[in-house]
Design a protein around this motif. Structure first.
Motif, PDB file in Angstrom:
ATOM      1  N   MET A 222       0.696  -1.259  -0.011  1.00  0.00           N
ATOM      2  CA  MET A 222      -0.093  -0.049  -0.002  1.00  0.00           C
ATOM      3  C   MET A 222       0.856   1.351  -0.175  1.00  0.00           C
ATOM      4  N   ILE A 223       0.323   2.360  -0.181  1.00  0.00           N
ATOM      5  CA  ILE A 223       1.008   3.428  -0.156  1.00  0.00           C
ATOM      6  C   ILE A 223       0.582   4.625   0.869  1.00  0.00           C
ATOM      7  N   GLU A 224       1.490   4.810   1.812  1.00  0.00           N
ATOM      8  CA  GLU A 224       1.229   5.753   2.928  1.00  0.00           C
ATOM      9  C   GLU A 224       0.795   7.202   2.250  1.00  0.00           C
ATOM     10  N   GLU A 225      -0.150   7.562   2.960  1.00  0.00           N
ATOM     11  CA  GLU A 225      -0.715   9.215   2.497  1.00  0.00           C
ATOM     12  C   GLU A 225       0.184  10.085   3.282  1.00  0.00           C
ATOM     13  N   GLY A 226       0.566  11.088   2.368  1.00  0.00           N
ATOM     14  CA  GLY A 226       1.555  11.862   2.971  1.00  0.00           C
ATOM     15  C   GLY A 226       2.820  11.902   2.453  1.00  0.00           C
ATOM     16  N   SER A 227       3.419  10.608   2.975  1.00  0.00           N
ATOM     17  CA  SER A 227       4.775  10.607   2.680  1.00  0.00           C
ATOM     18  C   SER A 227       5.000   9.869   1.272  1.00  0.00           C
ATOM     19  N   GLY A 228       3.973   9.070   0.848  1.00  0.00           N
ATOM     20  CA  GLY A 228       3.987   8.067  -0.537  1.00  0.00           C
ATOM     21  C   GLY A 228       5.097   7.139   0.068  1.00  0.00           C
ATOM     22  N   ARG A 229       5.307   6.650   1.053  1.00  0.00           N
ATOM     23  CA  ARG A 229       6.209   5.270   1.046  1.00  0.00           C
ATOM     24  C   ARG A 229       5.236   4.000   0.928  1.00  0.00           C
ATOM     25  N   GLU A 230       6.317   3.394   0.405  1.00  0.00           N
ATOM     26  CA  GLU A 230       5.351   2.013   0.333  1.00  0.00           C
ATOM     27  C   GLU A 230       5.404   1.330   1.361  1.00  0.00           C
ATOM     28  N   MET A 231       4.070   0.784   1.832  1.00  0.00           N
ATOM     29  CA  MET A 231       4.057  -0.195   2.968  1.00  0.00           C
ATOM     30  C   MET A 231       3.571  -1.524   2.555  1.00  0.00           C
ATOM     31  N   ALA A 232       4.310  -2.450   3.348  1.00  0.00           N
ATOM     32  CA  ALA A 232       3.811  -3.755   2.908  1.00  0.00           C
ATOM     33  C   ALA A 232       2.955  -4.618   4.473  1.00  0.00           C
ATOM     34  N   ALA A 233       1.982  -5.097   3.752  1.00  0.00           N
ATOM     35  CA  ALA A 233       1.016  -5.903   4.832  1.00  0.00           C
ATOM     36  C   ALA A 233       1.747  -7.118   5.042  1.00  0.00           C
ATOM     37  N   VAL A 234       2.287  -7.410   6.301  1.00  0.00           N
ATOM     38  CA  VAL A 234       3.237  -8.870   6.313  1.00  0.00           C
ATOM     39  C   VAL A 234       2.471  -9.848   7.448  1.00  0.00           C
ATOM     40  N   PHE A 235       2.076 -11.173   6.856  1.00  0.00           N
ATOM     41  CA  PHE A 235       1.538 -11.972   7.806  1.00  0.00           C
ATOM     42  C   PHE A 235       2.813 -12.716   8.268  1.00  0.00           C
ATOM     43  N   ILE A 236       2.922 -12.745   9.856  1.00  0.00           N
ATOM     44  CA  ILE A 236       4.044 -13.472  10.600  1.00  0.00           C
ATOM     45  C   ILE A 236       3.229 -14.555  11.128  1.00  0.00           C
ATOM     46  N   PRO A 237       3.604 -15.978  10.694  1.00  0.00           N
ATOM     47  CA  PRO A 237       3.145 -17.103  11.228  1.00  0.00           C
ATOM     48  C   PRO A 237       3.824 -17.333  12.637  1.00  0.00           C
ATOM     49  N   THR A 238       3.332 -18.375  13.439  1.00  0.00           N
ATOM     50  CA  THR A 238       3.843 -18.725  14.631  1.00  0.00           C
ATOM     51  C   THR A 238       4.476 -19.991  14.341  1.00  0.00           C
ATOM     52  N   THR A 239       5.040 -20.732  15.365  1.00  0.00           N
ATOM     53  CA  THR A 239       5.865 -21.950  15.294  1.00  0.00           C
ATOM     54  C   THR A 239       5.350 -22.734  16.407  1.00  0.00           C
ATOM     55  N   PRO A 240       5.031 -23.957  16.370  1.00  0.00           N
ATOM     56  CA  PRO A 240       5.057 -24.915  15.098  1.00  0.00           C
ATOM     57  C   PRO A 240       3.910 -24.655  14.365  1.00  0.00           C
ATOM     58  N   ASN A 241       2.989 -24.189  15.118  1.00  0.00           N
ATOM     59  CA  ASN A 241       1.701 -24.074  14.347  1.00  0.00           C
ATOM     60  C   ASN A 241       1.442 -22.968  13.626  1.00  0.00           C
ATOM     61  N   PRO A 242       1.546 -22.790  12.038  1.00  0.00           N
ATOM     62  CA  PRO A 242       1.499 -21.547  11.351  1.00  0.00           C
ATOM     63  C   PRO A 242       0.127 -21.038  10.984  1.00  0.00           C
ATOM     64  N   THR A 243      -0.859 -21.562  11.595  1.00  0.00           N
ATOM     65  CA  THR A 243      -2.404 -21.126  11.119  1.00  0.00           C
ATOM     66  C   THR A 243      -2.668 -19.851  11.795  1.00  0.00           C
ATOM     67  N   GLY A 244      -1.697 -19.555  13.200  1.00  0.00           N
ATOM     68  CA  GLY A 244      -2.032 -18.361  13.784  1.00  0.00           C
ATOM     69  C   GLY A 244      -0.871 -17.531  13.473  1.00  0.00           C
ATOM     70  N   GLY A 245      -0.492 -16.117  13.946  1.00  0.00           N
ATOM     71  CA  GLY A 245       0.376 -15.404  13.626  1.00  0.00           C
ATOM     72  C   GLY A 245      -0.168 -13.957  14.144  1.00  0.00           C
ATOM     73  N   TYR A 246       0.695 -12.855  13.439  1.00  0.00           N
ATOM     74  CA  TYR A 246       0.411 -11.737  13.530  1.00  0.00           C
ATOM     75  C   TYR A 246       0.482 -10.896  12.249  1.00  0.00           C
ATOM     76  N   LEU A 247      -0.012  -9.606  12.339  1.00  0.00           N
ATOM     77  CA  LEU A 247      -0.073  -9.005  11.043  1.00  0.00           C
ATOM     78  C   LEU A 247       0.699  -7.489  11.372  1.00  0.00           C
ATOM     79  N   GLU A 248       1.521  -7.422  10.432  1.00  0.00           N
ATOM     80  CA  GLU A 248       2.524  -6.197  10.769  1.00  0.00           C
ATOM     81  C   GLU A 248       2.363  -5.438   9.506  1.00  0.00           C
ATOM     82  N   VAL A 249       2.377  -3.943   9.644  1.00  0.00           N
ATOM     83  CA  VAL A 249       2.428  -3.047   8.397  1.00  0.00           C
ATOM     84  C   VAL A 249       3.900  -2.432   8.375  1.00  0.00           C
ATOM     85  N   VAL A 250       4.655  -2.766   7.475  1.00  0.00           N
ATOM     86  CA  VAL A 250       6.128  -2.516   7.536  1.00  0.00           C
ATOM     87  C   VAL A 250       6.618  -1.748   6.265  1.00  0.00           C
TER      88      VAL A 250
END
Length: 225
Positions: free
Chosen positions: A151-179
């Motif tokens: 995605m594009i961040e408003e104002g700065s115009g930076r490209e931001m990525a939505a990243v899904f971070i799965p957990t170990t050893p069960n990858p069905t759960g995890g976190y969502l980070e915008v980096v």
């Protein structure tokens, strides 16, 4: 010498057993989840059979047998669903089902979001590497993540990525980070390699890791006038 030999054999046996144990835990979780899907149907069939043939129902009413039957029913159903989804009439039925769920607000949000995530992870990315390394939960620590969209961040115009971070050893759960996109470390790993790395707790991994963009910029020689 005997105490040393005993310790060596015990250690060797432990190192041999741990991979088998981890594999069994993963398979137990996956098979248990699949069997749990078919369990209500098996219970209903068993109750109906008890009305006609009580003795046969009592014979089949064992935990391990019900587990196997439920697992087989689920696998056959998934195979038929995949076969149907690859046919024109199957795609029409799925589209009609999607349209029905789209009319239910809460269900549509969960179902639609999950379906889009599965589609994103199955398709090859364009322009951005799918498997990346992210500094999480703090700088200096890295985890494996999957880029789902940019995605594009408003104002700065930076490209931001939505990243899904799965957990170990069960990858069905995890976190969502915008980096920020320039803070991600791209890799040449495939989805299979990344999932093997996550499920195995890092035991199945390449010998080298790609350097982060910040490290590469730091190592570049400075130009002196």
């Amino acid at each position: 010498m005997r105490p040393l030999r005993l310790k060596r054999f015990l250690l060797t046996g432990l190192l041999t057993f741990i991979p088998l144990w981890v594999t069994w835990l993963v398979f137990k979780f996956v098979l248990g989840m699949l069997a749990g899907i078919g369990t209500p149907l098996v219970s209903a069939l068993l109750n109906a059979l008890a009305l006609v043939a009580p003795r046969v129902a009592d014979t089949l009413n064992t935990q391990w047998l019900l587990f196997i039957i439920a697992l087989l029913i689920t696998l056959v159903a998934l195979y038929l669903l995949g076969w149907l989804a690859n046919r024109v009439i199957g795609q029409r039925l799925i589209n009609a089902f999607d349209g029905l769920l789209a009319r239910i607000p809460v269900v549509q949000t969960i179902y639609g979001g999950t379906k889009k995530l599965m589609a994103v992870l199955q398709n090859k990315p364009s322009g951005v590497q799918r498997v990346v390394l992210v500094e999480f939960p703090r700088r200096g620590m890295k985890v494996v993540g999957f880029v789902t969209r940019v995605m594009i961040e408003e104002g700065s115009g930076r490209e931001m990525a939505a990243v899904f971070i799965p957990t170990t050893p069960n990858p069905t759960g995890g976190y969502l980070e915008v980096v920020p996109l320039d803070e991600l470390t791209p890799t040449d790993w495939t989805m299979d390699q990344a999932m093997a790395f996550i499920i195995s707790g890092g035991a199945v991994a390449p010998d080298t890791l790609p350097a982060s963009p910040a490290t590469m910029r730091h190592d570049e020689p400075e130009d002196h006038a």
